[in-house]
Design a protein around this motif. Structure first.
Motif, PDB file in Angstrom:
ATOM      1  N   MET A   1       0.726  -1.210   0.130  1.00  0.00           N
ATOM      2  CA  MET A   1      -0.028   0.199  -0.029  1.00  0.00           C
ATOM      3  C   MET A   1       0.780   1.245   0.007  1.00  0.00           C
ATOM      4  N   PHE A   2       0.309   2.357  -0.685  1.00  0.00           N
ATOM      5  CA  PHE A   2       1.301   3.577  -0.920  1.00  0.00           C
ATOM      6  C   PHE A   2       1.019   4.114   0.443  1.00  0.00           C
ATOM      7  N   ASP A   3       2.197   4.400   1.035  1.00  0.00           N
ATOM      8  CA  ASP A   3       2.484   5.281   2.340  1.00  0.00           C
ATOM      9  C   ASP A   3       2.297   6.599   2.204  1.00  0.00           C
ATOM     10  N   TRP A   4       1.248   7.447   2.192  1.00  0.00           N
ATOM     11  CA  TRP A   4       1.054   8.666   2.231  1.00  0.00           C
ATOM     12  C   TRP A   4       1.668   9.427   3.235  1.00  0.00           C
ATOM     13  N   THR A   5       2.179   9.011   4.474  1.00  0.00           N
ATOM     14  CA  THR A   5       2.734   9.793   5.077  1.00  0.00           C
ATOM     15  C   THR A   5       4.476   9.792   4.997  1.00  0.00           C
ATOM     16  N   PHE A   6       4.884   9.120   4.116  1.00  0.00           N
ATOM     17  CA  PHE A   6       6.256   9.034   3.749  1.00  0.00           C
ATOM     18  C   PHE A   6       7.190   8.511   4.861  1.00  0.00           C
ATOM     19  N   GLY A   7       6.398   7.345   5.577  1.00  0.00           N
ATOM     20  CA  GLY A   7       7.159   6.941   6.691  1.00  0.00           C
ATOM     21  C   GLY A   7       7.224   7.578   7.756  1.00  0.00           C
ATOM     22  N   LEU A   8       6.710   8.800   7.847  1.00  0.00           N
ATOM     23  CA  LEU A   8       6.640   9.501   9.021  1.00  0.00           C
ATOM     24  C   LEU A   8       5.781   9.152  10.304  1.00  0.00           C
ATOM     25  N   LEU A   9       4.840   8.109   9.929  1.00  0.00           N
ATOM     26  CA  LEU A   9       3.875   7.996  11.112  1.00  0.00           C
ATOM     27  C   LEU A   9       4.120   6.322  10.821  1.00  0.00           C
ATOM     28  N   SER A  10       3.838   5.630  11.939  1.00  0.00           N
ATOM     29  CA  SER A  10       3.727   4.179  12.184  1.00  0.00           C
ATOM     30  C   SER A  10       2.202   3.956  11.441  1.00  0.00           C
ATOM     31  N   PRO A  11       2.226   2.546  10.793  1.00  0.00           N
ATOM     32  CA  PRO A  11       1.066   2.373  10.217  1.00  0.00           C
ATOM     33  C   PRO A  11      -0.128   2.232  11.307  1.00  0.00           C
ATOM     34  N   ALA A  12       0.024   2.042  12.341  1.00  0.00           N
ATOM     35  CA  ALA A  12      -0.930   1.862  13.523  1.00  0.00           C
ATOM     36  C   ALA A  12      -1.500   3.474  13.879  1.00  0.00           C
ATOM     37  N   MET A  13      -0.676   4.533  13.740  1.00  0.00           N
ATOM     38  CA  MET A  13      -0.970   5.745  13.822  1.00  0.00           C
ATOM     39  C   MET A  13      -1.709   6.222  12.598  1.00  0.00           C
ATOM     40  N   THR A  14      -1.060   5.676  11.512  1.00  0.00           N
ATOM     41  CA  THR A  14      -1.748   6.347  10.009  1.00  0.00           C
ATOM     42  C   THR A  14      -3.363   5.845  10.204  1.00  0.00           C
ATOM     43  N   ASP A  15      -3.476   4.364  10.887  1.00  0.00           N
ATOM     44  CA  ASP A  15      -4.994   4.132  10.913  1.00  0.00           C
ATOM     45  C   ASP A  15      -5.827   5.028  11.885  1.00  0.00           C
ATOM     46  N   LEU A  16      -5.251   5.448  12.894  1.00  0.00           N
ATOM     47  CA  LEU A  16      -5.785   6.306  13.896  1.00  0.00           C
ATOM     48  C   LEU A  16      -6.265   7.749  13.247  1.00  0.00           C
ATOM     49  N   ILE A  17      -5.329   7.989  12.492  1.00  0.00           N
ATOM     50  CA  ILE A  17      -5.710   9.384  11.940  1.00  0.00           C
ATOM     51  C   ILE A  17      -6.787   9.305  10.789  1.00  0.00           C
ATOM     52  N   ILE A  18      -6.781   8.109   9.970  1.00  0.00           N
ATOM     53  CA  ILE A  18      -7.761   8.022   9.099  1.00  0.00           C
ATOM     54  C   ILE A  18      -9.036   7.653   9.863  1.00  0.00           C
ATOM     55  N   GLU A  19      -9.070   6.843  10.804  1.00  0.00           N
ATOM     56  CA  GLU A  19     -10.254   6.634  11.855  1.00  0.00           C
ATOM     57  C   GLU A  19     -10.702   8.189  12.583  1.00  0.00           C
ATOM     58  N   ALA A  20      -9.758   9.130  12.705  1.00  0.00           N
ATOM     59  CA  ALA A  20     -10.220  10.318  13.401  1.00  0.00           C
ATOM     60  C   ALA A  20     -10.636  11.022  12.083  1.00  0.00           C
ATOM     61  N   GLU A 195       4.958  15.113  14.836  1.00  0.00           N
ATOM     62  CA  GLU A 195       4.655  14.531  13.356  1.00  0.00           C
ATOM     63  C   GLU A 195       2.978  14.304  13.483  1.00  0.00           C
ATOM     64  N   VAL A 196       2.591  13.707  14.410  1.00  0.00           N
ATOM     65  CA  VAL A 196       0.874  13.521  14.402  1.00  0.00           C
ATOM     66  C   VAL A 196       0.291  14.993  14.429  1.00  0.00           C
ATOM     67  N   MET A 197       0.779  16.058  15.221  1.00  0.00           N
ATOM     68  CA  MET A 197       0.002  17.087  15.467  1.00  0.00           C
ATOM     69  C   MET A 197       0.093  17.821  13.956  1.00  0.00           C
ATOM     70  N   ALA A 198       1.340  17.904  13.263  1.00  0.00           N
ATOM     71  CA  ALA A 198       1.596  18.474  11.872  1.00  0.00           C
ATOM     72  C   ALA A 198       0.474  17.715  10.774  1.00  0.00           C
ATOM     73  N   THR A 199       0.425  16.523  10.710  1.00  0.00           N
ATOM     74  CA  THR A 199      -0.281  15.584   9.964  1.00  0.00           C
ATOM     75  C   THR A 199      -1.945  15.976  10.278  1.00  0.00           C
ATOM     76  N   VAL A 200      -2.397  16.371  11.578  1.00  0.00           N
ATOM     77  CA  VAL A 200      -3.412  16.563  11.800  1.00  0.00           C
ATOM     78  C   VAL A 200      -3.850  17.962  11.227  1.00  0.00           C
ATOM     79  N   VAL A 201      -2.883  18.724  11.216  1.00  0.00           N
ATOM     80  CA  VAL A 201      -3.389  20.168  10.774  1.00  0.00           C
ATOM     81  C   VAL A 201      -3.346  20.271   9.459  1.00  0.00           C
ATOM     82  N   VAL A 202      -2.356  19.329   8.785  1.00  0.00           N
ATOM     83  CA  VAL A 202      -2.598  19.125   7.182  1.00  0.00           C
ATOM     84  C   VAL A 202      -3.888  18.707   6.810  1.00  0.00           C
ATOM     85  N   VAL A 203      -4.336  17.749   7.447  1.00  0.00           N
ATOM     86  CA  VAL A 203      -5.517  16.888   7.122  1.00  0.00           C
ATOM     87  C   VAL A 203      -6.701  18.129   7.096  1.00  0.00           C
TER      88      VAL A 203
END
Lengths: 228, 386
Positions: A1-20, A195-203
């Motif tokens: 699967m394409f990693d849209w976080t460029f390895g910045l986030l763990s797969p678990a964290m990515t799932d959390l962000i998608i869920e959020a 990195e989580v904060m930044a991703t949340v803001v970007v989303v």
């Protein structure tokens, strides 16, 4: 699967962000819809019920105006806590994403009502006069003249409301509502994960940008005033 | 007969004009202007008064007082007044957008002032109205704008189509049916407005300054269209305006309103020929040559003096309008008359002329001239001395 976080986030964290993100969208869309359901008629009434207007009921207009102002002047985070008994009554619980929709709706409805009121008031009174001269009743004037003519402006108003709800939804973490804001606070701030904060803001930026672009283009398509 | 100065050069060449009006001049009083004595009035104002309650602590404002006016069936009646004279209020009384404080407003036998708002709605379908700023819905096409009053009346889609299409044809906009108002010119917008006003097949058309936002050429076309619908649909028209040129172009009868009162009323030709009230004269001044050229007006004195010449205005009307009056007076009195200004025009289909001459200013000569003119059944008025 394409990693849209460029390895910045763990797969678990990515799932959390998608869920959020899903939770945020769910809360915003449902509360936006419910808020519009209440706010639209309320706004139309506020715009047409001063003395001498279509549905003249100055007393009721005054009372509703007061209620709307009171709701709008309560800071959202206080509103969330203050109406917990009401939330429990409606949602069966005061905690969770569904429960968060209650205060979001309560905050959105008066806000939307005021926006709709302004949009409807913008409609040229000459059109109302023309419709009256045709023999239209108040309800016909509202459905055939005021709402259709105000539609581009209403579209922009609802866009603004949805963007505001995206901001409000960040605060419902206080009652376990979840969503992007909640995630940003708990992981990005409290656990020092920039990195989580930044991703949340970007989303969130992407969501706001997307909603605004969609609303603008829809309003432009509906507006027939600037052609030819 | 030549028209020296017509504000609406197109009015007679408009291709949409019906035959009846292309044969005869724009106004054909013989066929379209009914005698107010014989034709039953479609609109009747009976001692109407309109007062607006003042703000707290302020005196009420009287917009209209003692208005009595009859609009005969099939006529075009114009009400002219300055802004604030009360003409907007007057026209809105007819379809109940405004209610009179006292008096009756009878439309086709019904006192609209006594109707409930609900009963008024039905009544309004027999009264069309057009507006200065057109008041078209920006998000409806020309077709859908014309359809609106029919949707409001609850007609079926097919029925609406059967009515709207001939109307767009009538106003010359069949090819613009899918255009939005923003894509139409001012004149085209007013044509949509007229088609919309006619959709419910009204008996009466109210025109609220319908040409005030248009240029003179377009104004002429719209007025010609009003004439056409008046003649073809036997529609009674009540229009308000602040331009005498509009009255001159279409109205059979005119009422002059000033300070909330009707100060003069009559057949258009008579009012133009013999204006009695100062307000009427003021409105007429730039239309009928009543205003003098500046180089004369600047030197005009009200008193005679040594070496001064008197300026006399002669109004040619009716049967005498084409008589060689001047040469006759000149020969009769052995005087040389100097023409300062002259204009020959046509009002309500009848010739109408105004001429200003200068004659020696001594009392004897002056009275000889005015007597000679008046013996020919023409009006002579001394304007002053230069």
């Amino acid at each position: 699967m394409f990693d849209w976080t460029f390895g910045l986030l763990s797969p678990a964290m990515t799932d959390l962000i998608i869920e959020a993100t899903k939770q945020t969208l769910y809360m915003v869309l449902v509360s936006g819809l419910l808020g519009t359901l209440v706010g639209l008629p309320l706004g139309v009434f506020l715009a047409t019920s001063r003395s001498g207007e279509l549905l003249a009921a100055p007393w009721l207009n005054g009372v509703l105006g007061l209620v709307v102002n009171a709701a709008r002047s309560t800071p959202f985070i206080i509103l969330v806590v203050a109406i917990i008994p009401f939330t429990r009554l409606v949602a069966g619980s005061s905690i969770g994403t569904n429960a968060a929709i209650v205060p979001l709706t309560v905050a959105a409805a008066p806000f939307i009502a005021r926006l709709i009121e302004a949009s409807v008031r913008e409609v040229d009174q000459g059109l109302v006069e023309a419709a009256r001269a045709m023999g239209a009743g108040p309800l016909q004037i509202i459905t055939k003249v005021l709402l259709p003519e105000a539609l581009p402006s209403i579209t922009l108003a609802l866009t603004l409301a949805v963007v505001s709800l995206l901001g409000y939804s960040a605060m419902v973490g206080a009652v376990g509502g979840g969503g992007l804001g909640d995630l940003g606070i708990r992981f990005g701030y409290q656990r020092f994960m920039p990195e989580v904060m930044a991703t949340v803001v970007v989303v969130l930026i992407l969501l706001v940008q997307g909603v605004q672009t969609l609303g603008d283009s829809l309003a432009r398509r509906l507006d027939k005033r600037h052609r030819g | 007969m030549s028209t020296l100065r017509s504000p609406f050069p197109n009015i007679r060449s408009d291709e949409h004009l019906p035959d009846a009006t292309t044969e005869s001049p724009v106004n054909a009083p013989s066929s379209t202007a009914p005698d107010p004595q014989t034709a039953a009035p479609v609109i009747l104002f009976d001692k109407v008064e309109k007062t607006y309650a003042g703000r707290r602590g302020q005196v009420p404002v009287t917009a209209l007082s003692d208005i009595s006016l009859a609009v005969p069936e099939g006529a075009i009646v114009g009400v002219i007044g300055r802004s604030g004279a009360g003409k907007s209020t007057l026209i809105r009384l007819v379809n109940g957008l405004e209610r009179p404080s006292s008096g009756r407003v009878v439309v086709a036998g019904t006192d609209v002032a006594a109707l409930s708002e609900k009963a008024l709605r039905a009544e309004r379908r027999s009264i069309g109205m057009i507006f200065q700023h057109f008041n078209l819905l920006a998000r409806r096409t020309a077709y859908d704008n014309v359809a609106l009053p029919l949707e409001i009346a609850g007609l079926a889609r097919q029925e609406i189509k059967a009515r709207v299409e001939p109307l767009l044809e009538l106003v010359g906009l069949a090819d613009k049916r899918e255009r939005y108002p923003a894509e139409l010119s001012g004149g085209q917008k007013q044509r949509v407005g007229i088609a919309r006003a006619l959709a419910t097949r009204p008996r009466v058309l109210l025109s609220d300054e319908a040409t005030s936002a248009l240029d003179p050429e377009t104004t002429g076309q719209i007025l010609a269209l009003l004439r056409k619908v008046n003649a073809e649909l036997k529609l009674t028209v009540l229009l308000i305006t602040h331009e005498m040129a509009v009255i001159k172009a279409v109205a059979d009868r005119v009422a002059v309103i000033d300070g909330g009162r009707i100060v003069e009323e009559g057949a258009t030709y008579d009012v133009f020929a013999h204006p009695r009230h100062a307000t009427t004269r003021a409105f007429l001044s730039d239309l009928t040559g009543a205003s003098l050229p500046p180089y004369v007006a600047d030197r005009l004195k009200s008193e005679p003096g040594p070496g001064r010449e008197a300026l006399v205005r002669i109004v040619f009307t009716g049967d005498h309008a084409t008589d060689p009056v001047l040469s006759r007076v000149s020969r009769l009195l052995g005087l040389d008359l100097n023409i300062i200004q002259a204009q020959v025009d046509e009002i309500a289909g009848k010739p109408f002329g105004v001429i200003v001459i200068s004659v020696p200013g001594d009392a004897a000569t002056l009275s000889a001239v005015t007597n000679a003119v008046e013996r020919l059944n023409l009006d002579a008025e001394v304007l002053g001395y230069v």
